[in-house]
Scaffold this motif. Structure first.
Motif, short mmCIF file in Angstrom:
data_model
loop_
_atom_site.label_atom_id
_atom_site.label_comp_id
_atom_site.label_asym_id
_atom_site.label_seq_id
_atom_site.Cartn_x
_atom_site.Cartn_y
_atom_site.Cartn_z
N ASN A 92 74.98 22.01 -102.86
CA ASN A 92 73.83 21.61 -103.68
C ASN A 92 72.88 22.78 -103.97
O ASN A 92 71.76 22.56 -104.45
N LYS A 93 73.31 24.00 -103.66
CA LYS A 93 72.45 25.16 -103.85
C LYS A 93 72.88 25.96 -105.08
O LYS A 93 74.02 25.89 -105.53
N ASP A 94 71.92 26.75 -105.57
CA ASP A 94 72.16 27.61 -106.73
C ASP A 94 72.67 28.96 -106.24
O ASP A 94 71.92 29.73 -105.64
N ILE A 95 73.95 29.24 -106.48
CA ILE A 95 74.55 30.50 -106.05
C ILE A 95 75.11 31.22 -107.29
O ILE A 95 75.98 30.69 -107.97
N THR A 96 74.58 32.40 -107.55
CA THR A 96 74.94 33.14 -108.77
C THR A 96 75.68 34.41 -108.41
O THR A 96 75.29 35.14 -107.50
N ASP A 97 76.78 34.66 -109.12
CA ASP A 97 77.53 35.90 -108.94
C ASP A 97 76.80 37.03 -109.67
O ASP A 97 76.66 37.01 -110.89
N THR A 98 76.33 38.02 -108.91
CA THR A 98 75.59 39.16 -109.50
C THR A 98 76.32 40.48 -109.25
O THR A 98 75.72 41.55 -109.33
N SER A 99 77.61 40.39 -108.93
CA SER A 99 78.36 41.60 -108.56
C SER A 99 78.45 42.61 -109.69
O SER A 99 78.69 43.79 -109.46
N LYS A 100 78.29 42.16 -110.93
CA LYS A 100 78.37 43.08 -112.08
C LYS A 100 77.00 43.65 -112.46
O LYS A 100 76.91 44.46 -113.38
N ILE A 101 75.94 43.22 -111.76
CA ILE A 101 74.59 43.71 -112.07
C ILE A 101 74.22 44.79 -111.06
O ILE A 101 74.21 44.53 -109.85
N PRO A 102 73.93 46.00 -111.50
CA PRO A 102 73.61 47.09 -110.56
C PRO A 102 72.43 46.73 -109.65
O PRO A 102 71.45 46.15 -110.09
#
Length: 225
Positions: A92-102
């Protein structure tokens, strides 16, 4: 009599022409067959050389993969594995993939209390100190001013100069380090609870007060034990 002689001569010439034609056809067929065999032999040699070259390139590629331990793909596999498990642990949590953001880590975990960066490593040996130092630099980068805590996770190894469940403060942000998490996924929700405790109302804790930080470090170790 003259007509008969001419007819006889004509028949002989026709017979000779047919024989010559047959001879020519046979020579042509043989020549074509030999030419075909010659070119097939050349093609086979070219294909053999190509296969040898291709096999050599394959071996070089395999050696490079082994030598580099396919670091990019290994890292990508580790990120994909953790992303799936984070969503299973926190549906139920907001998990965002940021691996492409420096500088933003691999994932951002967000809810009403926490805005947390999660850094994951998939080394076969201890995560080197340089990676931890780079992590510190990212936490101090203005792009991460919105973050209030962090997790540094090693999937299947230790972390240089860090113990499992080690707690510390960097840039006024509480951090927990988790090692060998592959077989201990349940440690992640425990670490998140400790970070929530660290982020409670300032009346309870001020992250600049060494004594209270030490108490959280001690608590983290106790929970691990």
């Amino acid at each position: 009599q003259e007509i008969e002689n001419l007819q006889k001569s004509n028949n002989e010439l026709q017979t000779k022409l047919i024989c010559n034609h047959s001879d020519l056809e046979e020579k042509y067929d043989n020549k074509l067959k030999n030419t075909k065999m010659e070119y097939e032999s050349k093609i086979d040699k070219i294909e053999e050389k190509y296969e040898e070259r291709l096999d050599l390139e394959r071996k070089k590629n395999v050696e490079n993969v082994i030598r580099n331990q396919n670091s990019f793909m290994v890292g990508q596999d580790g990120e994909d594995w953790l992303f799936i498990n984070l969503n299973l642990l926190f549906p139920n949590k907001d998990i965002t993939d940021t691996s492409k953001i420096p500088c933003r880590g691999d994932f951002i975990f967000h809810d009403e209390e926490i805005n947390m960066t999660i850094e994951t490593k998939n080394y076969s040996k201890n995560v080197p100190k340089a990676e931890v130092d780079l992590f510190y630099d990212h936490l101090k980068d203005p792009i991460n001013n919105d973050l209030n805590c962090a997790l540094f996770i090693s999937k299947k190894s230790g972390i240089a100069n860090k113990s499992d469940f080690e707690f510390e403060i960097v840039n006024n942000k509480p951090i927990i380090y988790l090692t060998h998490i592959q077989d201990k996924l349940y440690h992640i929700p425990i670490a998140v609870k400790i970070l929530r405790l660290a982020l409670l109302d300032e009346k309870f804790i001020n992250l600049n007060e060494k004594e209270k930080v030490n108490s959280l470090q001690f608590l983290s170790k106790q929970i691990k034990d």
